[in-house]
Design an enzyme around this catalytic site. Structure first.
Site, PDB file in Angstrom:
ATOM      1  N   CYS A 109      22.799  65.111  24.066  1.00 12.92           N
ATOM      2  CA  CYS A 109      21.668  65.043  23.134  1.00 12.92           C
ATOM      3  C   CYS A 109      21.960  63.923  22.126  1.00 12.92           C
ATOM      4  CB  CYS A 109      21.536  66.381  22.406  1.00 12.92           C
ATOM      5  SG  CYS A 109      19.871  66.962  22.252  1.00 12.92           S
ATOM      6  N   HIS A 110      20.972  63.106  21.843  1.00 11.50           N
ATOM      7  CA  HIS A 110      21.147  62.011  20.893  1.00 11.50           C
ATOM      8  C   HIS A 110      21.303  62.539  19.476  1.00 11.50           C
ATOM      9  CE1 HIS A 110      20.233  58.829  23.730  1.00 11.50           C
ATOM     10  NE2 HIS A 110      19.215  59.556  24.161  1.00 11.50           N
ATOM     11  N   MET A 134      14.424  69.031  21.028  1.00 14.45           N
ATOM     12  CA  MET A 134      15.651  69.820  21.151  1.00 14.45           C
ATOM     13  C   MET A 134      16.096  70.343  19.788  1.00 14.45           C
ATOM     14  SD  MET A 134      16.015  70.053  24.292  1.00 14.45           S
ATOM     15  CE  MET A 134      17.463  71.078  24.176  1.00 14.45           C
ATOM     16  N   GLU A 135      15.896  69.558  18.753  1.00 19.30           N
ATOM     17  CA  GLU A 135      16.247  69.987  17.397  1.00 19.30           C
ATOM     18  C   GLU A 135      15.359  71.150  16.958  1.00 19.30           C
ATOM     19  OE1 GLU A 135      18.077  66.165  18.125  1.00 19.30           O
ATOM     20  OE2 GLU A 135      16.074  66.904  18.535  1.00 19.30           O
ATOM     21  N   ASP A 148      22.175  88.819  14.585  1.00 20.83           N
ATOM     22  CA  ASP A 148      23.528  89.107  14.103  1.00 20.83           C
ATOM     23  C   ASP A 148      23.515  89.956  12.843  1.00 20.83           C
ATOM     24  OD1 ASP A 148      26.470  88.731  13.970  1.00 20.83           O
ATOM     25  OD2 ASP A 148      25.958  87.613  12.152  1.00 20.83           O
TER      26      ASP A 148
END
Length: 129
Positions: free
Chosen positions: A54-55, A89-90, A104
């Site tokens: 990934c860039h 993707m971010e 969590d």
């Protein structure tokens, strides 16, 4: 260069009791929504370190919105950059990590949680002059 924006969304199914504890800030680990928001922003900024190939992108904006719903919560992440590649993707990483953070923080009180429907909603590119 182009201004690129991406919007991703995902959901977590929570029991009503868990939603009530979150809204009353009674989860033992602390403020769930504030922590999840921060985790999502940090994760979006670290995407290149988490996903091979990934860039690394200079994000000009990362926004995490979390909305409680009848069945749980919806997380939306909007990312923006001026670069040669997109920021989907971010946005997806921001959503996933925000949802995992909620999971969590609530796992001690809710054994039936489900993370579902993480998806890209929108991806745009605007040419800069």
């Amino acid at each position: 260069m182009s201004t690129r924006t991406a919007i991703a969304k995902g959901k977590i199914k929570l029991q009503r009791k868990t939603l009530d504890l979150i809204s009353k800030d009674q989860i033992a680990k602390g403020n769930v929504l504030a922590t999840a928001r921060l985790a999502g922003i940090q994760a979006a900024k670290q995407t290149a370190h988490l996903i091979p190939l990934c860039h690394t992108l200079p994000l000009s904006d990362v926004k995490i919105d979390i909305v409680a719903a009848r069945y749980g919560a919806e997380v939306t992440c909007t990312t923006r950059t001026v670069a040669q590649t997109g920021v989907e993707m971010e946005a997806l990483t921001g959503v996933a990590i925000a949802l995992l953070t909620i999971y969590d923080m609530c796992k001690a009180v809710d054994k039936k949680m489900q993370i579902v429907a993480i998806r890209l909603l929108e991806k745009t590119k605007t040419q800069n002059r």
